[in-house]
Design a protein around this motif. Sequence first.
Motif, PDB file in Angstrom:
ATOM      1  N   ALA A  75      -2.134  -2.158  -8.822  1.00 58.40           N
ATOM      2  CA  ALA A  75      -1.759  -3.346  -8.264  1.00 58.40           C
ATOM      3  C   ALA A  75      -2.186  -4.472  -8.956  1.00 58.40           C
ATOM      4  CB  ALA A  75      -1.747  -3.404  -6.906  1.00 58.40           C
ATOM      5  N   ALA A  76      -1.482  -5.513  -8.823  1.00 56.46           N
ATOM      6  CA  ALA A  76      -1.961  -6.795  -9.502  1.00 56.46           C
ATOM      7  C   ALA A  76      -1.532  -7.962  -8.470  1.00 56.46           C
ATOM      8  CB  ALA A  76      -1.591  -7.074 -10.928  1.00 56.46           C
ATOM      9  N   ALA A  77      -2.526  -9.031  -8.379  1.00 56.59           N
ATOM     10  CA  ALA A  77      -2.369 -10.218  -7.428  1.00 56.59           C
ATOM     11  C   ALA A  77      -1.963 -11.454  -8.270  1.00 56.59           C
ATOM     12  CB  ALA A  77      -3.384 -10.615  -6.640  1.00 56.59           C
ATOM     13  N   PHE A  78      -0.785 -11.904  -7.873  1.00 61.12           N
ATOM     14  CA  PHE A  78      -0.324 -13.224  -8.310  1.00 61.12           C
ATOM     15  C   PHE A  78      -0.083 -14.513  -7.313  1.00 61.12           C
ATOM     16  CE2 PHE A  78       1.081  -9.369 -10.691  1.00 61.12           C
ATOM     17  CZ  PHE A  78       0.958  -9.755 -12.132  1.00 61.12           C
ATOM     18  N   ALA A  79      -0.728 -15.448  -7.666  1.00 60.69           N
ATOM     19  CA  ALA A  79      -0.408 -16.642  -6.615  1.00 60.69           C
ATOM     20  C   ALA A  79       1.271 -17.030  -6.810  1.00 60.69           C
ATOM     21  CB  ALA A  79      -1.068 -17.895  -7.031  1.00 60.69           C
ATOM     22  N   CYS A  80       2.012 -17.180  -5.816  1.00 63.96           N
ATOM     23  CA  CYS A  80       3.307 -17.831  -5.836  1.00 63.96           C
ATOM     24  C   CYS A  80       3.628 -18.322  -4.443  1.00 63.96           C
ATOM     25  CB  CYS A  80       4.544 -16.497  -6.282  1.00 63.96           C
ATOM     26  SG  CYS A  80       6.054 -17.073  -6.521  1.00 63.96           S
ATOM     27  N   ASP A 119      -1.173 -17.421  -0.830  1.00 65.51           N
ATOM     28  CA  ASP A 119      -2.725 -17.122  -0.882  1.00 65.51           C
ATOM     29  C   ASP A 119      -3.306 -15.935  -1.624  1.00 65.51           C
ATOM     30  OD1 ASP A 119      -5.335 -16.771  -0.013  1.00 65.51           O
ATOM     31  OD2 ASP A 119      -5.068 -16.931   2.175  1.00 65.51           O
ATOM     32  N   LEU A 120      -3.582 -16.790  -2.709  1.00 61.91           N
ATOM     33  CA  LEU A 120      -4.111 -15.790  -3.895  1.00 61.91           C
ATOM     34  C   LEU A 120      -5.146 -14.793  -3.367  1.00 61.91           C
ATOM     35  CD1 LEU A 120      -3.955 -14.463  -6.894  1.00 61.91           C
ATOM     36  CD2 LEU A 120      -5.450 -16.432  -7.439  1.00 61.91           C
ATOM     37  N   SER A 121      -6.289 -15.210  -2.592  1.00 60.85           N
ATOM     38  CA  SER A 121      -7.250 -14.374  -2.151  1.00 60.85           C
ATOM     39  C   SER A 121      -6.718 -13.536  -1.304  1.00 60.85           C
ATOM     40  CB  SER A 121      -8.142 -15.310  -1.419  1.00 60.85           C
ATOM     41  OG  SER A 121      -7.681 -15.912   0.037  1.00 60.85           O
ATOM     42  N   ALA A 122      -5.655 -13.682  -0.410  1.00 59.84           N
ATOM     43  CA  ALA A 122      -5.091 -12.518   0.470  1.00 59.84           C
ATOM     44  C   ALA A 122      -4.390 -11.458  -0.429  1.00 59.84           C
ATOM     45  CB  ALA A 122      -3.987 -13.098   1.347  1.00 59.84           C
ATOM     46  N   ALA A 123      -3.658 -12.033  -1.600  1.00 61.17           N
ATOM     47  CA  ALA A 123      -3.038 -11.155  -2.381  1.00 61.17           C
ATOM     48  C   ALA A 123      -4.006 -10.167  -3.145  1.00 61.17           C
ATOM     49  CB  ALA A 123      -2.357 -12.105  -3.416  1.00 61.17           C
ATOM     50  N   GLN A 124      -5.271 -10.828  -3.407  1.00 64.40           N
ATOM     51  CA  GLN A 124      -6.418  -9.869  -4.198  1.00 64.40           C
ATOM     52  C   GLN A 124      -6.756  -9.163  -3.238  1.00 64.40           C
ATOM     53  OE1 GLN A 124      -8.469 -13.328  -5.274  1.00 64.40           O
ATOM     54  NE2 GLN A 124      -7.736 -13.484  -7.435  1.00 64.40           N
ATOM     55  N   LYS A 125      -6.919  -9.191  -1.947  1.00 66.45           N
ATOM     56  CA  LYS A 125      -7.506  -8.394  -1.196  1.00 66.45           C
ATOM     57  C   LYS A 125      -6.451  -6.972  -0.978  1.00 66.45           C
ATOM     58  CE  LYS A 125     -10.183 -11.639   1.740  1.00 66.45           C
ATOM     59  NZ  LYS A 125     -10.618 -12.258   2.887  1.00 66.45           N
ATOM     60  N   THR A 126      -5.235  -7.098  -0.972  1.00 67.41           N
ATOM     61  CA  THR A 126      -4.312  -6.272  -0.907  1.00 67.41           C
ATOM     62  C   THR A 126      -4.531  -5.458  -2.111  1.00 67.41           C
ATOM     63  OG1 THR A 126      -2.837  -7.367   0.589  1.00 67.41           O
ATOM     64  CG2 THR A 126      -1.823  -5.666  -0.638  1.00 67.41           C
ATOM     65  N   ALA A 127      -4.542  -6.177  -3.404  1.00 64.55           N
ATOM     66  CA  ALA A 127      -4.608  -5.338  -4.731  1.00 64.55           C
ATOM     67  C   ALA A 127      -5.710  -4.450  -4.808  1.00 64.55           C
ATOM     68  CB  ALA A 127      -4.486  -6.344  -5.621  1.00 64.55           C
ATOM     69  N   GLU A 128      -6.915  -4.934  -4.125  1.00 68.80           N
ATOM     70  CA  GLU A 128      -8.251  -4.369  -4.228  1.00 68.80           C
ATOM     71  C   GLU A 128      -8.166  -3.035  -3.375  1.00 68.80           C
ATOM     72  OE1 GLU A 128     -10.914  -7.352  -2.964  1.00 68.80           O
ATOM     73  OE2 GLU A 128     -10.911  -8.499  -4.952  1.00 68.80           O
ATOM     74  N   ARG A 129      -7.603  -3.045  -2.182  1.00 63.99           N
ATOM     75  CA  ARG A 129      -7.192  -1.973  -1.287  1.00 63.99           C
ATOM     76  C   ARG A 129      -6.649  -1.022  -2.038  1.00 63.99           C
ATOM     77  NH1 ARG A 129      -5.998  -5.783   2.842  1.00 63.99           N
ATOM     78  NH2 ARG A 129      -4.086  -5.236   2.641  1.00 63.99           N
ATOM     79  N   ILE A 130      -5.614  -1.403  -2.819  1.00 67.16           N
ATOM     80  CA  ILE A 130      -4.506  -0.401  -3.308  1.00 67.16           C
ATOM     81  C   ILE A 130      -5.513   0.396  -4.448  1.00 67.16           C
ATOM     82  CG2 ILE A 130      -2.745  -0.170  -4.984  1.00 67.16           C
ATOM     83  CD1 ILE A 130      -1.446  -2.380  -3.286  1.00 67.16           C
ATOM     84  N   ALA A 131      -6.287  -0.558  -5.353  1.00 68.60           N
ATOM     85  CA  ALA A 131      -7.164  -0.024  -6.507  1.00 68.60           C
ATOM     86  C   ALA A 131      -8.156   1.083  -5.694  1.00 68.60           C
ATOM     87  CB  ALA A 131      -7.927  -0.874  -6.991  1.00 68.60           C
ATOM     88  N   ALA A 132      -8.762   0.597  -4.622  1.00 63.25           N
ATOM     89  CA  ALA A 132      -9.718   1.794  -4.190  1.00 63.25           C
ATOM     90  C   ALA A 132      -9.059   2.941  -3.569  1.00 63.25           C
ATOM     91  CB  ALA A 132     -10.169   0.859  -2.905  1.00 63.25           C
ATOM     92  N   GLU A 156       0.986  -1.140   0.072  1.00 65.85           N
ATOM     93  CA  GLU A 156      -0.029  -0.006   0.051  1.00 65.85           C
ATOM     94  C   GLU A 156       1.028   1.234  -0.024  1.00 65.85           C
ATOM     95  OE1 GLU A 156      -3.483   0.217   2.540  1.00 65.85           O
ATOM     96  OE2 GLU A 156      -3.330  -1.988   2.976  1.00 65.85           O
ATOM     97  N   ARG A 157       1.757   1.301   0.724  1.00 67.71           N
ATOM     98  CA  ARG A 157       2.838   2.459   0.782  1.00 67.71           C
ATOM     99  C   ARG A 157       3.474   2.885  -0.598  1.00 67.71           C
ATOM    100  NH1 ARG A 157       5.824   5.537   4.414  1.00 67.71           N
ATOM    101  NH2 ARG A 157       6.691   7.164   2.935  1.00 67.71           N
ATOM    102  N   LEU A 158       4.113   1.600  -1.193  1.00 62.60           N
ATOM    103  CA  LEU A 158       4.610   1.731  -2.480  1.00 62.60           C
ATOM    104  C   LEU A 158       3.870   2.379  -3.517  1.00 62.60           C
ATOM    105  CD1 LEU A 158       6.561  -1.401  -2.100  1.00 62.60           C
ATOM    106  CD2 LEU A 158       7.670   0.767  -2.453  1.00 62.60           C
ATOM    107  N   ALA A 159       2.710   1.582  -3.456  1.00 57.99           N
ATOM    108  CA  ALA A 159       1.544   2.094  -4.526  1.00 57.99           C
ATOM    109  C   ALA A 159       0.965   3.643  -4.162  1.00 57.99           C
ATOM    110  CB  ALA A 159       0.227   1.229  -4.353  1.00 57.99           C
ATOM    111  N   ALA A 160       1.183   4.136  -3.174  1.00 57.51           N
ATOM    112  CA  ALA A 160       0.657   5.529  -2.573  1.00 57.51           C
ATOM    113  C   ALA A 160       1.728   6.291  -3.357  1.00 57.51           C
ATOM    114  CB  ALA A 160       0.524   5.606  -1.210  1.00 57.51           C
ATOM    115  N   GLU A 161       3.088   5.694  -3.474  1.00 58.31           N
ATOM    116  CA  GLU A 161       4.355   6.565  -3.874  1.00 58.31           C
ATOM    117  C   GLU A 161       4.220   6.603  -5.335  1.00 58.31           C
ATOM    118  OE1 GLU A 161       6.451   8.448  -2.207  1.00 58.31           O
ATOM    119  OE2 GLU A 161       6.057   7.805  -0.121  1.00 58.31           O
TER     120      GLU A 161
END
Length: 255
Positions: free
Chosen positions: A57-62, A39-52, A24-29
């Motif tokens: 941001a984009a989420a990737f399972a790894c 956990d792809l769903s956790a990554a997606q939640k972070t990406a969604e917060r950033i988009a909001a 979130e901080r890096l995206a804000a910059e």
Amino acid sequence: MQGLKDKVVIVTGGGGGIGGASCERLAAEGARVAVLDRDLSAAQKTAERIAAQGGTAAAFACDITSRGDVDAAITAVEAGLGPIDVLVNNAGWDVFKPFVQTSAQEWEKLIAINLTGALQMHHAVLPRMVERNRGRIVNIASDAARVGSSGEAVYAACKGGLVSFSKTIAREHARHNITVNVVCPGPTETALFAGFADAAPNPEKLREAFKRSIPLGRLGQAQDLAGAIAFFASDDSAYITGQVISVSGGLTMNG
């Protein structure tokens, strides 16, 4: 901070805790953030917060313990966001036991996640950075690597190895305009710390003991780490490489 706008940044373990706050901080910059998590769903939640919040941001399972997963994720990141400018190795795991009570299977998992996984990320990303003659790498270790921590012997060994590895890679790739630095969290309110505290006979008493031992009088928060990570990812740190900084509220003071 300078130089983060439109840079492509990978954060492993970006689904929550320090990783999520850093994304979130890096995206804000202004960075374009690749949120990697097992956990792809956790990554997606972070990406969604950033988009909001208006970021990219984009989420990737790894699973960083799998080289196949790592290579696939790197390829997908570059196809979706562009060439990788910054790698933040944040993913980690711990088990809190005296060393003599641990098993070989636990050692293997600890080493695979906390050391080998980071090595695999470097091995996959570094050649791309070398080819472009630029890059920033930020490795998240732990103050357990610097001063030791009871109940975390193998974890501390892995993080100590990551510190030494980071300094060596910083030397090997300075000529390629690639910087490599390390951030060492102290006690921080994350799921990892919660697991440690909850395993104690009196978790609240343990938390209070930590607070009393920290000069700034409180446990760290994920956001406290995000600023240091963003700094090392930015051009503000362009003349800094091979360095280790503790973000611990003064609990550890290393010269």
